[in-house]
Design a protein around this motif. Structure first.
Motif, mmCIF file in Angstrom:
data_model
loop_
_atom_site.group_PDB
_atom_site.id
_atom_site.type_symbol
_atom_site.label_atom_id
_atom_site.label_comp_id
_atom_site.label_asym_id
_atom_site.label_seq_id
_atom_site.Cartn_x
_atom_site.Cartn_y
_atom_site.Cartn_z
ATOM 1 N N ALA A 8 46.426 35.096 44.275
ATOM 2 C CA ALA A 8 47.040 35.784 45.804
ATOM 3 C C ALA A 8 45.496 35.919 46.391
ATOM 4 O O ALA A 8 45.817 36.648 47.569
ATOM 5 N N GLY A 9 44.219 35.733 45.929
ATOM 6 C CA GLY A 9 43.217 35.795 46.485
ATOM 7 C C GLY A 9 42.431 37.103 46.117
ATOM 8 O O GLY A 9 41.416 37.758 46.942
ATOM 9 N N ARG A 10 43.300 37.933 45.339
ATOM 10 C CA ARG A 10 42.663 39.356 45.178
ATOM 11 C C ARG A 10 41.408 39.379 44.094
ATOM 12 O O ARG A 10 41.747 38.753 43.016
ATOM 13 N N LEU A 11 40.464 40.014 44.127
ATOM 14 C CA LEU A 11 39.565 40.153 43.344
ATOM 15 C C LEU A 11 39.605 41.417 42.168
ATOM 16 O O LEU A 11 40.231 42.487 42.646
ATOM 17 N N VAL A 12 39.423 40.984 41.009
ATOM 18 C CA VAL A 12 39.748 41.930 39.839
ATOM 19 C C VAL A 12 38.250 42.674 39.816
ATOM 20 O O VAL A 12 37.271 41.964 39.340
ATOM 21 N N VAL A 13 38.247 44.042 40.133
ATOM 22 C CA VAL A 13 37.225 44.755 39.586
ATOM 23 C C VAL A 13 37.174 45.333 38.381
ATOM 24 O O VAL A 13 37.873 46.164 38.080
ATOM 25 N N PRO A 14 36.123 44.856 37.503
ATOM 26 C CA PRO A 14 36.141 45.203 36.137
ATOM 27 C C PRO A 14 36.065 46.964 36.031
ATOM 28 O O PRO A 14 35.720 47.704 36.782
ATOM 29 N N LYS A 15 37.074 47.388 34.990
ATOM 30 C CA LYS A 15 37.186 49.151 34.773
ATOM 31 C C LYS A 15 35.820 49.679 34.802
ATOM 32 O O LYS A 15 35.742 50.660 35.294
ATOM 33 N N ALA A 16 34.822 48.962 33.972
ATOM 34 C CA ALA A 16 33.458 49.845 33.818
ATOM 35 C C ALA A 16 32.763 50.002 35.355
ATOM 36 O O ALA A 16 32.301 50.914 35.505
ATOM 37 N N VAL A 17 33.030 49.045 36.243
ATOM 38 C CA VAL A 17 32.648 48.979 37.573
ATOM 39 C C VAL A 17 33.331 50.195 38.155
ATOM 40 O O VAL A 17 32.776 50.999 38.851
ATOM 41 N N ARG A 18 34.641 49.893 38.080
ATOM 42 C CA ARG A 18 35.623 51.159 38.951
ATOM 43 C C ARG A 18 35.321 52.478 38.449
ATOM 44 O O ARG A 18 35.042 53.466 39.292
ATOM 45 N N ASP A 19 35.117 52.612 37.166
ATOM 46 C CA ASP A 19 34.887 54.292 36.381
ATOM 47 C C ASP A 19 33.540 54.453 37.077
ATOM 48 O O ASP A 19 33.442 55.626 37.304
#
Length: 81
Positions: A8-19
């Motif tokens: 769908a064109g969504r970028l997955v931001v890794p959990k470590a970066v989100r945290d």
């Protein structure tokens, strides 16, 4: 750190970066493309400053949660380095 873009064109931001950034669902962000890089930043908050009573008082038009003591302490430590 690698990630993917879903169908769908969504970028997955890794959990470590989100945290590390404190990103949570519903937090408004700005994404810009500069010099071959994608940058993610918190969206600016519309605010006014009133210093008519001596000390500045910042008022936002958005509903912003208050900072915790831990967030203030971590920010101070980061800026002191």
């Amino acid at each position: 750190m690698s990630t993917t873009i879903d169908p769908a064109g969504r970028l997955v931001v890794p959990k470590a970066v989100r945290d590390a950034m404190g990103l949570k669902p519903g937090v408004p962000i700005d994404i810009v493309y500069i010099d071959g890089r994608i940058q993610i930043e918190f969206a600016p908050i519309d605010a006014t400053v009133d210093a008519s009573n001596g000390l500045p008082v910042i008022t936002t038009s958005d509903d912003v949660p208050p900072l915790t003591s831990e967030e203030v302490r971590a920010t101070l430590e980061t800026t002191r380095r």
